[in-house]
Enzyme design. Sequence first.
Site, PDB file in Angstrom:
ATOM      1  N   ARG A   1      47.945  58.711  -0.239  1.00 18.54           N
ATOM      2  CA  ARG A   1      46.939  59.278  -1.275  1.00 18.54           C
ATOM      3  C   ARG A   1      45.624  58.567  -1.443  1.00 18.54           C
ATOM      4  O   ARG A   1      44.642  58.802  -1.785  1.00 18.54           O
ATOM      5  CB  ARG A   1      47.612  59.265  -2.727  1.00 18.54           C
ATOM      6  CG  ARG A   1      48.816  60.458  -2.685  1.00 18.54           C
ATOM      7  CD  ARG A   1      49.391  60.700  -3.945  1.00 18.54           C
ATOM      8  NE  ARG A   1      50.197  61.702  -4.152  1.00 18.54           N
ATOM      9  CZ  ARG A   1      51.246  61.959  -4.843  1.00 18.54           C
ATOM     10  NH1 ARG A   1      51.672  61.146  -5.598  1.00 18.54           N
ATOM     11  NH2 ARG A   1      51.610  63.094  -4.774  1.00 18.54           N
TER      12      ARG A   1
ATOM     13  N   GLY B   1      55.670  66.559  -1.926  1.00 19.91           N
ATOM     14  CA  GLY B   1      56.097  65.298  -1.558  1.00 19.91           C
ATOM     15  C   GLY B   1      57.329  65.129  -0.786  1.00 19.91           C
ATOM     16  O   GLY B   1      57.300  64.311   0.268  1.00 19.91           O
TER      17      GLY B   1
ATOM     18  N   GLY C   1      52.927  71.055  -6.562  1.00 15.74           N
ATOM     19  CA  GLY C   1      52.782  72.075  -7.648  1.00 15.74           C
ATOM     20  C   GLY C   1      51.503  72.819  -7.215  1.00 15.74           C
ATOM     21  O   GLY C   1      51.489  73.978  -7.375  1.00 15.74           O
TER      22      GLY C   1
END
Length: 415
Positions: free
Chosen positions: A34, A373, A396
């Site tokens: 990330r 993930g 999501g």
Amino acid sequence: MTINTVNFKDSKVIVRVDFNVPLDENGNITDDTRIRGALPTLKKVLADGGALIIMSHMGKPKGKVNPKFSLGQISEAVGDALGVTVTFAPDCAKAADQAAALKSGEVLLLENLRFYPEEEGKPVGVEKGTPEFDAAKKEMKARQKEFAKTLASYADYYVMDAFGTAHRKHASTAVIADYFDNDHKMLGYLMEKEVTAVDNVLSNIKRPFTAIMGGSKVSTKIGIIDNLLGKVDNLILCGGMTYTFAKAQGGKIGNSICEDDKLDVALGVIAKAKELGVNLVLGTDCVAGDDFKNDCHTQICPANDIPEGWEGLDAGPETQKLFADAIKDAKTILWNGPAGVFEFDNFAAGSRAVAEAICQATENGAFSLIGGGDSVACINKFGMADRVSYISTGGGALLEAIEGKVLPGIAAIKG
Ligand code: AMP
């Protein structure tokens, strides 16, 4: 306004990133995907001669200060990744002086936004459905606006680059955008890439389109499963969901994970797939274990005839072949959720077979999008990340985007 067309020279730029990185017990980052994902945007600001204010959440501190989720732990790693020293602001809502003092090329990292309940904007300490709830919600929304306004006051520009939270209407992901005009707010490079990848899947579907939905539960995926039924040619349902489907059809599933209140939902999916002519692929055999641990005893058995005391933990060899067959000729592929308990090496073969088939299809010209993930962790674990078309940073958010929902983080910028 796009990030490429702006020159940030001598400006202050507040960027919402997703630095919700996994940490080990000593606070060391175990996967910096990330952070790396946000670098193009952050580096662009610095290269232009702008000053950076970086903001993110980490974990679920639920509106309270909790050192376990402090972004201070990753400040040095962010500095190393950017090649500059990063100053840390220990209170994200009281960082005005630090932000004002920032010079071109300098970086300020704000403490975890979710230490403030205003970030998520959910009333605290009031039960949903109680008479006080509506008033508390209204009051919290007002506080959320104030919080967003404070964050906005630190900078001249707002850049939204946190795809992982773009499906949330939080202070830093959406509400803040109200305090910038159209020339001073934009999506970052990562967001642009994610949006393009979703577009590739949705507006440019090359057929056959195979979606693979796995993971533990039907309940968390039913929205997207239902939606995908209208779009795909093949739908593979795997992982823990297998057993809810098996039981719904009268199978014996031993101790396997199952959502007994979703049996009718499973039957509904089967019926809808039939009606729409979608090839629904469910596991036929499984690798069952006599305990939920890597080194338990195992046996291969039909997914709908698992002995008492045993639980299905991975796709069996016949199923792996079935899945691979439905994937190998696909031209568009979406994968979300593992095919078994891949964290245990002895139950990773099903997920590996799915991953390998996706890589082969990609090599044959398919566009493959992997999100969530756990499926990303699978692909990384198997060392296959550079053999698929696109790995999304969103779980999501990705699923909601694929469902065709407008993400608040994007709507706030694009209107
Ligand atoms: P989700 O968060 O719903 O995407 O689920 C991901 C989790 O599902 C992973 O941690 C897997 O270990 C788990 N999982 C996959 N297959 C099974 C299974 N057969 N039984 C229990 N858990 C499973």
